[in-house]
Design a protein around this motif. Sequence first.
Motif, PDB file in Angstrom:
ATOM      1  N   GLN A  82       0.831  -1.213   0.000  1.00 37.54           N
ATOM      2  CA  GLN A  82       0.000   0.000   0.000  1.00 37.54           C
ATOM      3  C   GLN A  82       0.865   1.263   0.000  1.00 37.54           C
ATOM      4  O   GLN A  82       0.406   2.336   0.402  1.00 37.54           O
ATOM      5  N   VAL A  83       2.111   1.133  -0.427  1.00 36.38           N
ATOM      6  CA  VAL A  83       3.028   2.281  -0.427  1.00 36.38           C
ATOM      7  C   VAL A  83       3.343   2.674  -1.865  1.00 36.38           C
ATOM      8  O   VAL A  83       3.806   1.850  -2.665  1.00 36.38           O
ATOM      9  N   TYR A  84       3.074   3.927  -2.190  1.00 34.81           N
ATOM     10  CA  TYR A  84       3.251   4.452  -3.542  1.00 34.81           C
ATOM     11  C   TYR A  84       4.399   5.457  -3.511  1.00 34.81           C
ATOM     12  O   TYR A  84       4.413   6.352  -2.661  1.00 34.81           O
ATOM     13  N   THR A  85       5.345   5.310  -4.447  1.00 31.22           N
ATOM     14  CA  THR A  85       6.468   6.253  -4.423  1.00 31.22           C
ATOM     15  C   THR A  85       6.704   6.865  -5.802  1.00 31.22           C
ATOM     16  O   THR A  85       6.564   6.205  -6.833  1.00 31.22           O
ATOM     17  N   THR A  86       7.064   8.147  -5.770  1.00 27.75           N
ATOM     18  CA  THR A  86       7.575   8.834  -6.927  1.00 27.75           C
ATOM     19  C   THR A  86       8.722   9.680  -6.382  1.00 27.75           C
ATOM     20  O   THR A  86       8.903   9.756  -5.164  1.00 27.75           O
ATOM     21  N   GLU A  87       9.502  10.300  -7.261  1.00 24.16           N
ATOM     22  CA  GLU A  87      10.675  11.016  -6.746  1.00 24.16           C
ATOM     23  C   GLU A  87      10.265  12.082  -5.714  1.00 24.16           C
ATOM     24  O   GLU A  87       9.469  12.967  -6.012  1.00 24.16           O
ATOM     25  N   GLY A  88      10.776  11.976  -4.501  1.00 23.51           N
ATOM     26  CA  GLY A  88      10.525  12.989  -3.468  1.00 23.51           C
ATOM     27  C   GLY A  88       9.230  12.830  -2.693  1.00 23.51           C
ATOM     28  O   GLY A  88       9.007  13.527  -1.706  1.00 23.51           O
ATOM     29  N   ILE A  89       8.347  11.940  -3.138  1.00 20.11           N
ATOM     30  CA  ILE A  89       7.045  11.783  -2.448  1.00 20.11           C
ATOM     31  C   ILE A  89       6.725  10.298  -2.252  1.00 20.11           C
ATOM     32  O   ILE A  89       6.794   9.508  -3.195  1.00 20.11           O
ATOM     33  N   THR A  90       6.377   9.936  -1.022  1.00 16.88           N
ATOM     34  CA  THR A  90       5.908   8.580  -0.700  1.00 16.88           C
ATOM     35  C   THR A  90       4.524   8.701  -0.086  1.00 16.88           C
ATOM     36  O   THR A  90       4.346   9.462   0.882  1.00 16.88           O
ATOM     37  N   LEU A  91       3.561   8.009  -0.637  1.00 17.23           N
ATOM     38  CA  LEU A  91       2.214   8.034  -0.050  1.00 17.23           C
ATOM     39  C   LEU A  91       1.845   6.652   0.467  1.00 17.23           C
ATOM     40  O   LEU A  91       2.005   5.655  -0.253  1.00 17.23           O
ATOM     41  N   HIS A  92       1.387   6.608   1.715  1.00 21.26           N
ATOM     42  CA  HIS A  92       0.922   5.351   2.305  1.00 21.26           C
ATOM     43  C   HIS A  92      -0.602   5.366   2.279  1.00 21.26           C
ATOM     44  O   HIS A  92      -1.205   6.290   2.849  1.00 21.26           O
ATOM     45  N   ALA A  93      -1.191   4.374   1.647  1.00 18.21           N
ATOM     46  CA  ALA A  93      -2.653   4.250   1.702  1.00 18.21           C
ATOM     47  C   ALA A  93      -2.976   3.431   2.942  1.00 18.21           C
ATOM     48  O   ALA A  93      -2.851   2.203   2.930  1.00 18.21           O
ATOM     49  N   GLY A  94      -3.333   4.109   4.025  1.00 15.61           N
ATOM     50  CA  GLY A  94      -3.596   3.394   5.271  1.00 15.61           C
ATOM     51  C   GLY A  94      -3.881   4.366   6.406  1.00 15.61           C
ATOM     52  O   GLY A  94      -4.015   5.577   6.198  1.00 15.61           O
ATOM     53  N   ASP A  95      -3.923   3.777   7.602  1.00 12.46           N
ATOM     54  CA  ASP A  95      -4.335   4.528   8.792  1.00 12.46           C
ATOM     55  C   ASP A  95      -3.125   5.242   9.421  1.00 12.46           C
ATOM     56  O   ASP A  95      -2.127   4.595   9.741  1.00 12.46           O
ATOM     57  N   LEU A  96      -3.239   6.537   9.608  1.00  6.47           N
ATOM     58  CA  LEU A  96      -2.159   7.316  10.227  1.00  6.47           C
ATOM     59  C   LEU A  96      -1.724   6.706  11.556  1.00  6.47           C
ATOM     60  O   LEU A  96      -0.533   6.681  11.899  1.00  6.47           O
ATOM     61  N   PHE A  97      -2.706   6.206  12.327  1.00  7.24           N
ATOM     62  CA  PHE A  97      -2.394   5.745  13.675  1.00  7.24           C
ATOM     63  C   PHE A  97      -1.524   4.472  13.660  1.00  7.24           C
ATOM     64  O   PHE A  97      -1.001   4.066  14.684  1.00  7.24           O
ATOM     65  N   LYS A  98      -1.375   3.875  12.475  1.00  6.74           N
ATOM     66  CA  LYS A  98      -0.501   2.681  12.365  1.00  6.74           C
ATOM     67  C   LYS A  98       0.875   3.062  11.822  1.00  6.74           C
ATOM     68  O   LYS A  98       1.745   2.206  11.679  1.00  6.74           O
ATOM     69  N   HIS A  99       1.081   4.323  11.493  1.00  7.31           N
ATOM     70  CA  HIS A  99       2.357   4.762  10.922  1.00  7.31           C
ATOM     71  C   HIS A  99       3.349   4.993  12.057  1.00  7.31           C
ATOM     72  O   HIS A  99       3.087   5.783  12.964  1.00  7.31           O
ATOM     73  N   GLN A 100       4.492   4.287  12.001  1.00  5.06           N
ATOM     74  CA  GLN A 100       5.369   4.258  13.179  1.00  5.06           C
ATOM     75  C   GLN A 100       6.695   4.982  13.013  1.00  5.06           C
ATOM     76  O   GLN A 100       7.527   4.914  13.888  1.00  5.06           O
ATOM     77  N   GLU A 101       6.939   5.685  11.900  1.00  4.44           N
ATOM     78  CA  GLU A 101       8.252   6.340  11.761  1.00  4.44           C
ATOM     79  C   GLU A 101       8.349   7.529  12.716  1.00  4.44           C
ATOM     80  O   GLU A 101       7.371   8.236  12.925  1.00  4.44           O
ATOM     81  N   SER A 102       9.552   7.719  13.273  1.00  2.21           N
ATOM     82  CA  SER A 102       9.658   8.726  14.335  1.00  2.21           C
ATOM     83  C   SER A 102      10.783   9.727  14.070  1.00  2.21           C
ATOM     84  O   SER A 102      11.307  10.331  14.998  1.00  2.21           O
ATOM     85  N   ASP A 103      11.153   9.886  12.791  1.00  5.07           N
ATOM     86  CA  ASP A 103      12.304  10.754  12.498  1.00  5.07           C
ATOM     87  C   ASP A 103      11.950  11.891  11.534  1.00  5.07           C
ATOM     88  O   ASP A 103      12.761  12.305  10.729  1.00  5.07           O
ATOM     89  N   TYR A 104      10.720  12.396  11.653  1.00  2.48           N
ATOM     90  CA  TYR A 104      10.335  13.515  10.783  1.00  2.48           C
ATOM     91  C   TYR A 104      10.888  14.832  11.322  1.00  2.48           C
ATOM     92  O   TYR A 104      10.866  15.092  12.525  1.00  2.48           O
ATOM     93  N   ASP A 105      11.361  15.663  10.391  1.00  3.19           N
ATOM     94  CA  ASP A 105      11.854  17.005  10.760  1.00  3.19           C
ATOM     95  C   ASP A 105      10.700  17.988  10.903  1.00  3.19           C
ATOM     96  O   ASP A 105      10.819  18.979  11.627  1.00  3.19           O
ATOM     97  N   ALA A 106       9.635  17.738  10.170  1.00  2.00           N
ATOM     98  CA  ALA A 106       8.503  18.669  10.213  1.00  2.00           C
ATOM     99  C   ALA A 106       7.225  17.955   9.780  1.00  2.00           C
ATOM    100  O   ALA A 106       7.263  16.899   9.133  1.00  2.00           O
TER     101      ALA A 106
END
Length: 214
Positions: free
Chosen positions: A86-110
Amino acid sequence: MDHEFWHERWKERNIGFHQSEINSELKTHFPKLSPNSKVLVPLCGKSKDMLWLKEQHFNVTGIELSQDAVEEFFKDNNLNFNKLDQVYTTEGITLHAGDLFKHQESDYDAIYDRASMVALPPEMRADYSKHLLSCLKENGQILLIAFEYAQEKVPGPPFSVPEDEIKNHYSKSCDIVLLAQKSEKPKAPKFVEAGVEVFKRKTYLITKRPSSEA
Ligand SMILES: C[S@@+](CC[C@H](N)C(=O)[O-])C[C@H]1O[C@@H](n2cnc3c(N)ncnc32)[C@H](O)[C@@H]1O
């Protein structure tokens, strides 16, 4: 607002929240970050704002429940993509088709929150803000655009999320600056018919303090 509510909205094309132009507060107020900084766009819909963020040379990740919305983003903007699960990628953009509350990455700058916190009912907003903070690095920043109006006249979404509530969610671990506010007469029939006289848009910059200072 359960998942079915949003899937129905996309199916019925009831997507008045979608903007055809890049958001002006985003262009004016988004923090100046270094190239390749990681930017999260929670509840991203098919927002063109993600294109502007990519043009600033950031690495953009959008999370969106509706697979239709994700696929429309690429189609509307003539972008090729690769899809893995359910992960779609193009240069510079990754879109996850799914629930935000299941997204576990913790290294966002903004994080860029436009029409996202205000899309959620009051009982979900504490968990939502907590989850966003878990995704954000120390000293990371959230640009939040929230709305305020007479909630008793008409139900959300979008919901009215007053400044005091935003402070309740974020002030314990963050510094909050109100960058801009605009008041206007509402144009959307839902608000006009309900007799809402003033619709305020407030833009905040929320900076996560290092945990030793929380
Ligand atoms: C009001 S729209 C705003 C979209 C976008 N931020 C914009 O400015 O156009 C809210 C979006 O959040 C999505 N959504 C709702 N709950 C979600 C969840 N738990 N996880 C991911 N997306 C969700 C909906 O499908 C909808 O597209």
